[in-house]
Every structure is written in C-alpha cells, then in structure tokens.
Design a protein around this motif. Structure first.
Motif, PDB file in Angstrom:
ATOM      1  N   GLU A   1      24.792  27.861  28.604  1.00 30.33           N
ATOM      2  CA  GLU A   1      26.003  27.920  29.423  1.00 30.33           C
ATOM      3  C   GLU A   1      27.178  28.355  28.540  1.00 30.33           C
ATOM      4  OE1 GLU A   1      28.475  24.714  32.018  1.00 30.33           O
ATOM      5  OE2 GLU A   1      26.312  24.779  32.414  1.00 30.33           O
ATOM      6  N   ALA A   2      27.698  29.537  28.825  1.00 32.73           N
ATOM      7  CA  ALA A   2      28.620  30.224  27.915  1.00 32.73           C
ATOM      8  C   ALA A   2      29.861  29.416  27.536  1.00 32.73           C
ATOM      9  CB  ALA A   2      29.037  31.562  28.524  1.00 32.73           C
ATOM     10  N   ASN A   3      30.554  28.856  28.521  1.00 30.73           N
ATOM     11  CA  ASN A   3      31.817  28.148  28.252  1.00 30.73           C
ATOM     12  C   ASN A   3      31.632  27.014  27.258  1.00 30.73           C
ATOM     13  OD1 ASN A   3      33.235  29.815  29.916  1.00 30.73           O
ATOM     14  ND2 ASN A   3      33.157  28.456  31.703  1.00 30.73           N
ATOM     15  N   PHE A   4      30.599  26.196  27.484  1.00 32.95           N
ATOM     16  CA  PHE A   4      30.379  25.044  26.613  1.00 32.95           C
ATOM     17  C   PHE A   4      29.820  25.494  25.263  1.00 32.95           C
ATOM     18  CE2 PHE A   4      27.985  21.277  25.115  1.00 32.95           C
ATOM     19  CZ  PHE A   4      29.061  20.412  24.994  1.00 32.95           C
ATOM     20  N   PHE A   5      28.935  26.469  25.290  1.00 35.98           N
ATOM     21  CA  PHE A   5      28.341  26.965  24.041  1.00 35.98           C
ATOM     22  C   PHE A   5      29.432  27.465  23.084  1.00 35.98           C
ATOM     23  CE2 PHE A   5      26.517  30.500  21.526  1.00 35.98           C
ATOM     24  CZ  PHE A   5      25.578  29.780  20.806  1.00 35.98           C
ATOM     25  N   ASN A   6      30.391  28.203  23.611  1.00 37.53           N
ATOM     26  CA  ASN A   6      31.487  28.729  22.771  1.00 37.53           C
ATOM     27  C   ASN A   6      32.331  27.605  22.165  1.00 37.53           C
ATOM     28  OD1 ASN A   6      30.758  31.381  23.262  1.00 37.53           O
ATOM     29  ND2 ASN A   6      32.043  31.551  25.092  1.00 37.53           N
ATOM     30  N   LYS A   7      32.470  26.504  22.936  1.00 45.10           N
ATOM     31  CA  LYS A   7      33.266  25.365  22.439  1.00 45.10           C
ATOM     32  C   LYS A   7      32.584  24.640  21.286  1.00 45.10           C
ATOM     33  CE  LYS A   7      35.597  24.263  26.818  1.00 45.10           C
ATOM     34  NZ  LYS A   7      35.668  23.272  27.935  1.00 45.10           N
ATOM     35  N   ILE A   8      31.266  24.627  21.277  1.00 39.93           N
ATOM     36  CA  ILE A   8      30.548  23.818  20.265  1.00 39.93           C
ATOM     37  C   ILE A   8      30.042  24.652  19.086  1.00 39.93           C
ATOM     38  CG2 ILE A   8      29.921  21.972  21.863  1.00 39.93           C
ATOM     39  CD1 ILE A   8      27.159  24.271  21.000  1.00 39.93           C
ATOM     40  N   CYS A   9      30.489  25.918  19.032  1.00 39.86           N
ATOM     41  CA  CYS A   9      30.060  26.782  17.923  1.00 39.86           C
ATOM     42  C   CYS A   9      30.885  26.512  16.653  1.00 39.86           C
ATOM     43  CB  CYS A   9      30.148  28.254  18.337  1.00 39.86           C
ATOM     44  SG  CYS A   9      28.751  28.747  19.361  1.00 39.86           S
ATOM     45  N   HIS A  10      30.568  25.374  16.002  1.00 36.67           N
ATOM     46  CA  HIS A  10      31.218  25.045  14.732  1.00 36.67           C
ATOM     47  C   HIS A  10      30.272  24.163  13.909  1.00 36.67           C
ATOM     48  CE1 HIS A  10      32.059  21.328  16.872  1.00 36.67           C
ATOM     49  NE2 HIS A  10      32.753  22.013  17.781  1.00 36.67           N
ATOM     50  N   LYS A  11      30.609  23.962  12.653  1.00 43.09           N
ATOM     51  CA  LYS A  11      29.708  23.250  11.729  1.00 43.09           C
ATOM     52  C   LYS A  11      29.456  21.802  12.131  1.00 43.09           C
ATOM     53  CE  LYS A  11      30.544  26.075   7.613  1.00 43.09           C
ATOM     54  NZ  LYS A  11      31.050  26.105   6.224  1.00 43.09           N
ATOM     55  N   LYS A  12      30.462  21.178  12.760  1.00 44.55           N
ATOM     56  CA  LYS A  12      30.296  19.771  13.155  1.00 44.55           C
ATOM     57  C   LYS A  12      29.120  19.610  14.113  1.00 44.55           C
ATOM     58  CE  LYS A  12      32.710  15.777  15.058  1.00 44.55           C
ATOM     59  NZ  LYS A  12      33.908  15.254  15.756  1.00 44.55           N
ATOM     60  N   SER A  13      28.991  20.545  15.052  1.00 46.76           N
ATOM     61  CA  SER A  13      27.879  20.499  16.011  1.00 46.76           C
ATOM     62  C   SER A  13      26.553  20.633  15.296  1.00 46.76           C
ATOM     63  CB  SER A  13      28.027  21.627  17.043  1.00 46.76           C
ATOM     64  OG  SER A  13      29.193  21.463  17.805  1.00 46.76           O
TER      65      SER A  13
ATOM     66  N   LEU B   1      18.236  21.173  25.469  1.00 47.62           N
ATOM     67  CA  LEU B   1      16.984  20.996  26.220  1.00 47.62           C
ATOM     68  C   LEU B   1      16.933  21.789  27.522  1.00 47.62           C
ATOM     69  CD1 LEU B   1      16.339  17.155  25.831  1.00 47.62           C
ATOM     70  CD2 LEU B   1      15.755  19.014  24.277  1.00 47.62           C
ATOM     71  N   VAL B   2      18.096  21.938  28.189  1.00 48.08           N
ATOM     72  CA  VAL B   2      18.135  22.543  29.525  1.00 48.08           C
ATOM     73  C   VAL B   2      18.776  23.927  29.513  1.00 48.08           C
ATOM     74  CG1 VAL B   2      18.905  22.198  31.921  1.00 48.08           C
ATOM     75  CG2 VAL B   2      18.267  20.219  30.538  1.00 48.08           C
ATOM     76  N   GLY B   3      19.808  24.103  28.686  1.00 48.70           N
ATOM     77  CA  GLY B   3      20.524  25.373  28.651  1.00 48.70           C
ATOM     78  C   GLY B   3      21.804  25.348  29.468  1.00 48.70           C
ATOM     79  N   ILE B   4      21.882  24.411  30.408  1.00 49.79           N
ATOM     80  CA  ILE B   4      23.087  24.199  31.231  1.00 49.79           C
ATOM     81  C   ILE B   4      23.375  22.710  31.280  1.00 49.79           C
ATOM     82  CG2 ILE B   4      22.827  26.268  32.676  1.00 49.79           C
ATOM     83  CD1 ILE B   4      21.483  24.541  34.795  1.00 49.79           C
ATOM     84  N   LEU B   5      24.589  22.358  31.698  1.00 50.35           N
ATOM     85  CA  LEU B   5      24.979  20.938  31.703  1.00 50.35           C
ATOM     86  C   LEU B   5      24.610  20.269  33.026  1.00 50.35           C
ATOM     87  CD1 LEU B   5      28.442  21.167  29.905  1.00 50.35           C
ATOM     88  CD2 LEU B   5      26.169  20.751  28.920  1.00 50.35           C
ATOM     89  N   LYS B   6      23.352  20.450  33.411  1.00 51.21           N
ATOM     90  CA  LYS B   6      22.840  19.834  34.648  1.00 51.21           C
ATOM     91  C   LYS B   6      21.462  19.291  34.373  1.00 51.21           C
ATOM     92  CE  LYS B   6      25.282  22.833  37.952  1.00 51.21           C
ATOM     93  NZ  LYS B   6      25.129  23.863  39.013  1.00 51.21           N
TER      94      LYS B   6
END
Length: 504
Positions: free
Chosen positions: A412-424, A468-473
């Motif tokens: 899921e693009a919106n969330f994926f872009n938010k978590i693209c950092h070393k902490k994740s 696991l799912v690829g989307i937040l559902k």
C-alpha cells in the motif's frame, strides 16, 4: 376462510423483465395461496402485442423458478382452464363483449384518433381536460348517437371502431380493498374505457375480468397502480352478473430520490439492481445483471422481498419460505409506499451466508484449484471461519483471504512511503529474532510477546500487516501469523525489509 377455495393468480405482461415490484406481487400471491391451502396460478397477459418482447416469458419462468415460487397451475404447468395466454382466448372475450353490447352496457365508438385529438385540443383551449365519458359521449361518433340502420351500415362498411364500456352516471360506487379498506368513487368521474381495441383485441380490463371469473380467482393481489382500475372492474363484474373477487392493492416500491416508483424505464438511473436475474436487452444484447448474478442467494432475496412492504409482527427478520407462508397475512401489509434499501438486502445475504459455510467451502476449493493453489481441507475451513463475518457474498472470500496463499507483490503506497526509513528496518529485524524464538507459533503466544505502549504497538502492528498482507486490512494479525506459520511469516518480513532498503 375456507382452506380449499383460495385461488390467486400472477398475471404479468411479456413486455420485458420482471422488476422488484413484479416479483414481489408474485411472492405475495404465492404466500397467500400456500397460507390458505390454495392454488397459485401463472397467466400471461399478452394482449398488448405492440409492446411484446420475445424473451420475456422465459425470463418470467426462470425468475419464478430461481425464487422457488413456482405456480401450481397455468403457463408451464397446465390446468383445467387453459389456455393461460390471453392472446389465445380472443373468441372467449368476443362472446362476452357481445353480451355487454346486447345489454346496452357497451357501445361501438367510431371516433378516429384525429377526432379525439381535436376534441382534446378544444377542451384544453377552454381550460378543461377532455375525458370520453357520460358528458361527451352523445356528441361523439358512436352507436349511442346512431339509429340501428346507421350502425348496421357503419359496420357493413368495415369502418374502424373500438368498443367502450358505458358507465352509468350519478352513482357513488362503494368498494372494499383488503389493505386500504372502504373506497368510494363517484361514477361521474369515470370515463368510458375501451374494452375492445380497433384491431379486435380485448384490452387488459376486459380480458382480466373475464379470465379471473372463468378461472375462479377468489383474491386479486396486485400493485397499487391498478387501484384506479378497480372501479371499472367492479362495474364489469356487476354488468356480467358475477360476484367479484376480493381485491388487495399492494404498496409501491419507491425510489429513494423521491422521483416516484421504481420501474424498468428508470433502471439505469438507480444505484441498485431491480431485476431478480440478469436481463439481456433483445435489440442491443446488453446484459443487465440481476440479484442472482451479483451473488445473492435466492432465499435471501425472497426473505428481503417479503419484508419490503409486509411486517410479520415479530422481531425476527430471517424466515425460510415455509416460515413466510406460516406468518403471511394481508392485514400486515403496509398501505403506504416503501423504500428499497440495498444495505438491508446485503445484510440479508450475509445472514444466509453464515448458514451456508459448506457452500462457501466448495466455492473456495474450486476457486483455489483454478488458481493452482494446493492446500489441505482443514486450512480452507479455518480461512472460511476466520473471514466469513467480513463478507456479504461468496465471491468476496478471495478478496479477504488471498494473503493466506500469496506473498505480497506490492505494498500500500501511502503507508509504505511513510515507513521507508532505517527505524522500520531495525524494528522488523528485531521482530524477526523475536518470532524465531516463539514456540509453539500460535496467536496466543505471539500476542503475549508484543506488550509495548499502545502507540508503539499500533505502529509495529501496521508494519506486520504490510509485510504479511501488503495492505492495511485483514483479520487479526496474530491469527494471520499463526496461519502462515513461522517460516513464511519471517520470509515476508525479510521481503519487506529488502523493499524498504531498495527505496531508501
């Protein structure tokens, strides 16, 4: 009420598909007949040949069969009063209309369309509405204004004519409707309806009245749009010297936008289907899906339809067809129009879906096989039990369970872009170590493992779900872990880590 003499009929015209109102009329007739141990008859009223649509009859029969409300007598079944097609009963209608002519209760009218239009225009210019009734008929070109010789000559010359019913003025006609109670109509407000058209074909009013009498119909349950015709039908019965059946006019099913009732003409402008099964438009071959094709169970559709204008008087809303028969009564039918609610229709289907887990399993197993997915029966059953509360239709099950079989190919693009950092990456790496030490790998053990603060917990849960799912559902994340197993779960987390690394 006698248990043996109730006879009702459903008499559609083959002018297109049945919509919700039409099939509900059939259902109420069926329920009423079965409630009283009576007979449900199917008759095709095909006097309007100009509007005849070739595949309508097969559509009607298939719809009734899908809904499990098939007739006891009539078209497709046979019976003692055949033929059950009005187009094949013309000689019968001619015999009876001659009786009305002999009694003076009907008359020949030779007015052309041009004559009628001229009169209508004259009235309009004077601020009135033209109606062919007792006040104007003596000024028109009909047998009432002719001598017998003139009428004979007119008929011999093969002049085109219709036959109209002669309404007697000055009467307050009292009628009773089983749903609406007493109705009083002033006969001065009635026009002289056409009984026989210029092509020699009986109109609905004449054919309907004669057929109902000859077929011994005891109760006429039909849509509210026919309420205005009730007075003419009562007068026809009286003129023939017959006892009329009891009438009940059912409430309209209304559009939510306030623009009148639902109809075939406005089907394309509605945001919900109005046909029980799919309809193929003869001229264009366009297919309009119905409730069957959209995934509704016939039992759910019928259950929903029964409560669309009728109240069983109990809190329960889920009824089998036999239970609907047992509860059904005309007294509990609404007088006012009812609005259709698609959400409620979906709710009914969901209720029936929960009763049909075995059917879900067979659908799911067949669907999985088509996708070349091999898995054990127990695994499929677990997925059904976990997801069934999230779906309304069988075909939705894959949409809510694909992640049990397929690793995400994208995120899921919106969330994926938010978590693209070393902490994740660090969080996911730590998680991998924790997961590898969980034994046995169950949802209960996994839940007890993650006890961070609520805010941190929410973030890590979302990371897990994305991995696991690829989307937040999806269902409970720890149950997904358990179903996938330790090895697959860790592989999916590693896959997400690698995707984040590539992005940053």
């Amino acid at each position: 009420m006698s248990q043996n003499f109730v006879r009702v009929r459903f008499a559609p015209s083959p002018t297109g598909p049945l919509h919700l109102g039409g099939i509900r009329t059939a259902l109420y007739n069926y329920l009423f007949a079965k409630r009283h141990g009576g007979t449900f008859i199917l008759r095709i009223e095909d006097t309007d040949q100009k509007r005849f649509v070739s595949n309508s009859e097969s559509y009607i029969l298939e719809t009734l069969k899908w809904c499990r409300i098939e007739p006891d007598e009539g078209v497709g079944v046979g019976g003692p009063y055949s033929p059950y097609y009005q187009s094949k009963r013309c000689n019968i209608y001619r015999f009876y209309i001659n009786q009305l002519l002999e009694k003076g209760d009907a008359y020949y009218a030779f007015d052309t369309d041009i004559d009628i239009d001229k009169k209508r225009k004259e009235y309009s210019e004077r601020g009135f509405t033209f109606s062919y009734n007792n006040r104007v008929r003596m000024d028109m070109d009909n047998s009432l204004t002719m001598t017998k010789e003139q009428l004979h000559d007119k008929l011999q010359s093969c002049s085109s004519y219709v036959i109209r019913f002669k309404v007697k003025p000055g009467e307050k006609l009292k009628m009773h409707d089983l749903i609406r109670g007493e109705i009083i109509i002033d006969s001065d407000h009635l026009d002289d309806k056409i009984l026989l058209k210029s092509d020699g074909v009986a109109t609905y009013h004449l054919a309907n009245t004669i057929d109902d009498h000859l077929m011994k119909i005891t109760h006429v349950l039909r849509g509210e749009e026919w309420l205005s015709s009730m007075s003419l039908h009562i007068l026809l019965y009286r003129s023939f010297g017959w006892t009329p059946p009891l009438f009940a006019h059912l409430p309209l099913i209304l559009r939510k936008d306030g623009k009148g009732k639902i109809s075939k003409r406005n089907a394309s402008s509605l945001d919900y289907p109005i046909f029980p099964i799919q309809w193929k438009v003869p001229d264009t071959q366009i297919i309009i899906p119905g409730y069957r094709e959209l995934g509704y169970f016939p039992e759910a559709f019928v259950n929903m339809l029964a409560l669309l204008g009728w109240n069983p008087g109990v809190k329960n809303e889920i009824f089998s067809l036999q239970e609907l028969v047992n509860f059904f009564s005309l007294e509990r039918i609404n007088k006012s129009g009812v609005f259709f609610d698609l959400k409620k229709a979906n709710w009914f289907n969901k209720k029936y879906l929960n009763k049909k887990k075995k059917k879900c399993f067979h659908f799911f197993a067949k669907n999985s096989k088509k996708r070349f997915i091999q898995c054990k029966k127990d695994y499929l059953w677990k997925i059904i039990h976990l997801t069934i509360d999230r779906i309304h239709f069988i075909h939705e099950i894959w949409e809510h369970s694909f992640y049990f079989f397929i690793s995400p190919s994208s995120y899921e693009a919106n969330f994926f872009n938010k978590i693209c950092h070393k902490k994740s990456i660090l969080q996911l790496e730590d998680t991998k170590i924790l997961l590898s030490n969980v034994n046995p790998f169950t949802s209960i053990n996994l839940k007890s493992l993650f006890t961070e603060s609520q805010k941190e917990k929410q973030k890590i849960m979302q990371l897990f779900r994305l991995a696991l799912v690829g989307i937040l559902k999806g269902i409970d994340i720890f149950m997904i872990f358990e179903m996938l197993g330790k090895e697959e779960s860790i592989q999916r987390i590693e896959k997400l880590i690698n995707q984040i690394k590539e992005k940053i």
